[in-house]
Motif scaffolding. Sequence first.
Motif, PDB file in Angstrom:
ATOM      1  N   LEU A 139      10.403 -33.142  51.120  1.00 23.24           N
ATOM      2  CA  LEU A 139      10.011 -34.270  51.957  1.00 23.24           C
ATOM      3  C   LEU A 139      11.128 -34.465  52.974  1.00 23.24           C
ATOM      4  O   LEU A 139      12.260 -34.753  52.601  1.00 23.24           O
ATOM      5  CB  LEU A 139       9.837 -35.537  51.109  1.00 23.24           C
ATOM      6  N   CYS A 140      10.814 -34.265  54.223  1.00 20.03           N
ATOM      7  CA  CYS A 140      11.816 -34.329  55.284  1.00 20.03           C
ATOM      8  C   CYS A 140      11.392 -35.362  56.323  1.00 20.03           C
ATOM      9  O   CYS A 140      10.220 -35.438  56.677  1.00 20.03           O
ATOM     10  CB  CYS A 140      11.947 -32.971  55.974  1.00 20.03           C
ATOM     11  N   PRO A 141      12.341 -36.136  56.847  1.00 21.92           N
ATOM     12  CA  PRO A 141      11.958 -37.111  57.878  1.00 21.92           C
ATOM     13  C   PRO A 141      11.606 -36.446  59.205  1.00 21.92           C
ATOM     14  O   PRO A 141      10.722 -36.908  59.917  1.00 21.92           O
ATOM     15  CB  PRO A 141      13.193 -37.996  58.018  1.00 21.92           C
ATOM     16  N   GLU A 142      12.261 -35.352  59.534  1.00 23.66           N
ATOM     17  CA  GLU A 142      12.061 -34.700  60.830  1.00 23.66           C
ATOM     18  C   GLU A 142      11.496 -33.300  60.642  1.00 23.66           C
ATOM     19  O   GLU A 142      11.647 -32.681  59.594  1.00 23.66           O
ATOM     20  CB  GLU A 142      13.385 -34.637  61.604  1.00 23.66           C
TER      21      GLU A 142
ATOM     22  N   PHE B 207       6.505 -28.153  52.855  1.00 21.32           N
ATOM     23  CA  PHE B 207       7.384 -29.094  53.535  1.00 21.32           C
ATOM     24  C   PHE B 207       6.512 -30.170  54.162  1.00 21.32           C
ATOM     25  O   PHE B 207       5.614 -29.861  54.952  1.00 21.32           O
ATOM     26  CB  PHE B 207       8.192 -28.383  54.630  1.00 21.32           C
ATOM     27  N   TYR B 208       6.777 -31.411  53.798  1.00 21.25           N
ATOM     28  CA  TYR B 208       6.039 -32.545  54.344  1.00 21.25           C
ATOM     29  C   TYR B 208       6.988 -33.333  55.240  1.00 21.25           C
ATOM     30  O   TYR B 208       8.048 -33.770  54.786  1.00 21.25           O
ATOM     31  CB  TYR B 208       5.500 -33.435  53.226  1.00 21.25           C
TER      32      TYR B 208
ATOM     33  N   TYR C 175       3.950 -28.003  56.388  1.00 20.07           N
ATOM     34  CA  TYR C 175       4.139 -26.551  56.450  1.00 20.07           C
ATOM     35  C   TYR C 175       3.975 -26.025  55.030  1.00 20.07           C
ATOM     36  O   TYR C 175       4.625 -26.516  54.106  1.00 20.07           O
ATOM     37  CB  TYR C 175       5.537 -26.195  56.958  1.00 20.07           C
ATOM     38  N   ARG C 176       3.114 -25.024  54.878  1.00 16.40           N
ATOM     39  CA  ARG C 176       2.868 -24.428  53.562  1.00 16.40           C
ATOM     40  C   ARG C 176       3.223 -22.945  53.636  1.00 16.40           C
ATOM     41  O   ARG C 176       2.706 -22.231  54.496  1.00 16.40           O
ATOM     42  CB  ARG C 176       1.409 -24.613  53.161  1.00 16.40           C
ATOM     43  N   PHE C 177       4.056 -22.512  52.698  1.00 17.86           N
ATOM     44  CA  PHE C 177       4.499 -21.122  52.684  1.00 17.86           C
ATOM     45  C   PHE C 177       4.105 -20.452  51.376  1.00 17.86           C
ATOM     46  O   PHE C 177       4.091 -21.079  50.322  1.00 17.86           O
ATOM     47  CB  PHE C 177       6.026 -21.045  52.838  1.00 17.86           C
TER      48      PHE C 177
END
Length: 180
Positions: free
Chosen positions: A42-45, A77-78, A55-57
């Motif tokens: 979980l990322c703010p930016e 990554f959200y 983003y899905r890997f």
Amino acid sequence: MQMEDNEDIPKRTRYYQAMCDSEALNKGEVYYNLKELYIVFLCPEDIFGQGKAVYRFKNLEVDDPKIELGDLCFKNFYIFNKYRDVAEKSIREYLEYFATRMPKSPETENIDRLVKWYQTDNETRKRYMTWQQEIDIAVYRERQRANEIQKQADAEKARADEEKARADRYEKMLRELGKL
């Protein structure tokens, strides 16, 4: 939750995968027993700079991305500051909470309540800090052990190289003397 992009996040996902996989199997257990693994950040930016909210890997063949490795490891990554762009309502609610710190559903209200409790409960904070310190110490010790093993391996290689060089010199000397 990753609050800052310190440019090591992709390698951190690899490390987390290794840690999870090593804990998932006991010694001698077959790889078939590995279950699906989701590593979630979980990322703010937007650390990838492509404007996406999610983003899905997964591992794909480089020359033919239709071929999937099938290792059952997924890294998602959200970007919680882009919560408005997330289609799934339940995920969007969580991301909105992380972005705004304002609960708007029973689930996020529960998270908010727990966060506040953990922030104010000194015993829990102390246990968390102790736990984090224990993790840091364990990681440090494991790195020290790995460095020591590498030093020993390097020393063994150096000894083997010396022995080979000595044997080569001996063989050369015997050839020069006509004994070989």
